[in-house]
Design an enzyme around this catalytic site. Structure first.
Site, PDB file in Angstrom:
ATOM      1  N   CYS A   1     -15.097 -23.051   7.202  1.00  0.00           N
ATOM      2  CA  CYS A   1     -16.081 -22.055   7.620  1.00  0.00           C
ATOM      3  C   CYS A   1     -16.953 -22.687   8.695  1.00  0.00           C
ATOM      4  O   CYS A   1     -16.682 -23.795   9.150  1.00  0.00           O
ATOM      5  CB  CYS A   1     -16.898 -21.516   6.441  1.00  0.00           C
ATOM      6  SG  CYS A   1     -18.026 -22.666   5.681  1.00  0.00           S
TER       7      CYS A   1
ATOM      8  N   CYS B   1     -14.394 -17.339   7.207  1.00  0.00           N
ATOM      9  CA  CYS B   1     -15.399 -16.570   7.949  1.00  0.00           C
ATOM     10  C   CYS B   1     -14.850 -16.215   9.322  1.00  0.00           C
ATOM     11  O   CYS B   1     -13.948 -16.871   9.838  1.00  0.00           O
ATOM     12  CB  CYS B   1     -16.716 -17.325   8.056  1.00  0.00           C
ATOM     13  SG  CYS B   1     -16.790 -18.653   9.251  1.00  0.00           S
TER      14      CYS B   1
ATOM     15  N   CYS C   1     -11.610 -21.655  15.416  1.00  0.00           N
ATOM     16  CA  CYS C   1     -10.857 -22.763  14.827  1.00  0.00           C
ATOM     17  C   CYS C   1      -9.826 -23.290  15.809  1.00  0.00           C
ATOM     18  O   CYS C   1      -9.118 -22.530  16.459  1.00  0.00           O
ATOM     19  CB  CYS C   1     -10.155 -22.320  13.554  1.00  0.00           C
ATOM     20  SG  CYS C   1      -9.238 -23.665  12.785  1.00  0.00           S
TER      21      CYS C   1
END
Length: 146
Positions: free
Chosen positions: A10, A87, A94
């Protein structure tokens, strides 16, 4: 044979990913090795600690701490079997995680962004906790059979 490593990601590693790591290690009975990290790690939110203690999971005693994906995983070439973003920010930002793995996205609202009374904030953390536990149990049902 090593068990599959699962990395929950996250944005800050302060709530949702910490909960997911604890629940998978607790409910997984050794079938997975769960970890968590954040894109920009901060400290574990105190209400995260509180609501997990309500479920009998003492994150401090379990050795939980906030970790960064770059310093603790990617730079050390830690391979994962599953990368689970919990999230929308982590999913969008990412990096391409090196090596083969299965990637999942669990869209869970950040309880740390809740505003209002202490009771409302606590309830937001409990809601996130319960949703994450439910999702972890579903993950185990889908991926945990040998």
């Amino acid at each position: 044979m090593p068990v599959p490593r699962v990395l929950f990601l996250c944005s800050r590693n302060s709530a949702r990913s910490q909960m997911a790591e604890a629940f998978l290690n607790h409910h997984g009975n050794g079938r997975f090795e769960a970890h968590s990290a954040g894109l920009e790690p901060s400290s574990i939110h105190p209400v995260t600690m509180q609501v997990m203690m309500e479920r009998g999971l003492d994150l401090k005693a379990l050795g939980h701490r906030s970790k960064g994906i770059w310093d603790e995983f990617i730079s050390k070439h830690v391979m994962v079997g599953y990368l689970v973003t919990v999230c929308d920010r982590a999913e969008a930002r990412c990096p391409i995680y090196p090596g083969p793995h299965i990637r999942e996205y669990w869209d869970i609202k950040d309880p740390a962004e809740a505003t209002g009374s202490d009771a409302f904030i606590l309830e937001s953390f409990r809601d996130a906790r319960d949703l994450i536990e439910e999702r972890v149990l579903r993950f185990l049902a889908e991926h945990g059979e040998e």
